[in-house]
Design an enzyme around this catalytic site. Structure first.
Site, short mmCIF file in Angstrom:
data_model
loop_
_atom_site.label_atom_id
_atom_site.label_comp_id
_atom_site.label_asym_id
_atom_site.label_seq_id
_atom_site.Cartn_x
_atom_site.Cartn_y
_atom_site.Cartn_z
N LYS A 78 0.83 -1.20 0.00
CA LYS A 78 0.00 0.00 0.00
C LYS A 78 0.87 1.25 0.00
O LYS A 78 2.08 1.19 0.18
CB LYS A 78 -0.93 -0.01 1.21
CG LYS A 78 -0.21 -0.02 2.54
CD LYS A 78 -1.19 -0.12 3.71
CE LYS A 78 -0.44 -0.12 5.03
NZ LYS A 78 -1.35 -0.13 6.19
N TYR B 85 16.87 30.07 9.80
CA TYR B 85 15.73 30.80 10.32
C TYR B 85 15.71 30.78 11.85
O TYR B 85 15.92 29.74 12.47
CB TYR B 85 14.42 30.19 9.80
CG TYR B 85 14.11 30.50 8.36
CD1 TYR B 85 13.96 31.81 7.93
CD2 TYR B 85 13.93 29.48 7.43
CE1 TYR B 85 13.67 32.10 6.61
CE2 TYR B 85 13.63 29.75 6.11
CZ TYR B 85 13.50 31.06 5.70
OH TYR B 85 13.21 31.34 4.39
#
Length: 347
Positions: free
Chosen positions: A35, A244
């Site tokens: 899957k 950042y």
């Protein structure tokens, strides 16, 4: 190139399937769960490699995934669908010759009306409270559904990756009670259940994550290498900051490599100031925040500026990276970016 390189070892996938298959008793079939696009690794190549290894039965989450596996493998393989027969799925199930695991009376009625005589299985809830018919619903439908000759009765374990957990035996007993004397092949075990031993194997096991080299199959062959290109290397002086928010500052002159990858590539932001990248056997810590497209990595321990760094390799696998992120290998596999250049070995 400015994108990462994801290498997938198809021979390792095949070895993992064979190793799990060897653990089962004679008379037990080892299927393969593919899957989520083969756990993010490319279902066409993964399913084909598993078929060559000997797998003849496959499981997917949804009918759309089943259609992709059918297209890859052709007509001679059995493909089960965990989500069952959802509204609008009849054409996909019929044309793909898929076998839905019916999860409720509603799904059973939908399937019998839309595709009378088409193969199906039944999923039972043995205590996970997620998918499947609860005991009372199953009891009310059991006679009718068994008369229609399901191809499989299955359930799913909540705590199979914890061998000593009380839920394992509790769910086994519940599953036994619901399926006693049914005369239909049964399946309870995914990877964790397969590792619990033959009492949990019944007629079919359906490993997933273990095929791809991750826990709880500790002896699995590693499948994935993820190498990330370095765009630029600079010296950051003492007391300068990186990235950042200036969440990391240099305590001494530090060589910082700016790497082309970020959370747009499935590298979780929580790995900021936590992850380790590798140049061969040399550890290079990720410093500063993970941004959308870039990482900053301390490469001061290297004698030369690197062209690339590994985030995942044989020595530092997806489970180790997951530990650094506080998550599990499943999430990292299925987050792998489409931007990565992919190549396959073996198979």
């Amino acid at each position: 190139m400015a994108t990462g390189h994801l290498t997938i070892d198809l021979d390792a996938v095949a070895r993992n399937w064979r190793a799990l298959n060897a653990m089962t008793a004679q008379g037990t079939t080892t299927a393969a769960t593919v899957k989520a696009n083969g756990y993010g690794l490319g279902v066409e190549r993964i399913a084909t490699a598993l078929a060559r290894a000997g797998a003849r039965q496959f499981f997917v989450a949804a009918a759309e995934e089943g259609a992709a596996v059918r297209a890859a493998l052709g007509p001679d393989f059995w493909i089960g669908v965990f989500s069952g027969h959802m509204a609008g799925d009849a054409e996909l199930i019929r044309d793909g010759n898929l076998v839905p695991m019916l999860n409720s009376g509603e799904q059973a009625a939908r399937h019998m009306q839309a595709l009378p005589g088409h193969p199906f299985g039944v999923q039972l809830d043995s205590g996970m409270n997620r998918l499947g018919m609860e005991p009372a619903e199953w009891q009310s439908l059991r006679e009718m559904l068994l008369a229609a000759k399901p191809e499989l009765l299955m359930s799913h374990m909540a705590c199979a990756d914890e061998p000593g957990h009380a839920a394992n035996l509790s769910q086994k007993r519940a599953f036994d009670a619901m399926t006693a004397d049914a005369g239909v092949p049964r399946s309870l075990a995914a990877t964790g259940g397969t590792l619990l031993g033959r009492d949990y194997h019944y007629e079919l096991v359906r490993p997933g994550i273990g095929l791809y080299g991750a826990r709880p199959f500790e002896n699995a062959a590693p499948v994935v290498t993820l190498s990330l290109p370095v765009i630029q290397v600079r010296t950051v002086e003492k007391d300068e900051a990186v990235g950042y928010g200036w969440t990391w500052g240099a305590e001494r002159p530090t060589r910082i490599a700016t790497v082309s990858a970020g959370y747009a590539d499935g590298i979780l932001r929580v790995l900021s100031n936590r992850a380790i990248l590798w140049a061969g056997e040399t550890a290079c810590p990720l410093v500063g925040r993970v941004s959308m497209d870039l990482l900053t990595v301390d490469v001061s321990a290297l004698e030369h500026d690197p062209e690339s760094l590994d985030l995942v390799n044989a020595a530092h696998g997806v489970d180790e990276l997951a530990d650094e992120a506080g998550t599990i290998g499943y999430e990292l596999f299925t987050s792998l970016s489409r931007r990565y250049r992919r190549s396959y070995t073996g198979g």
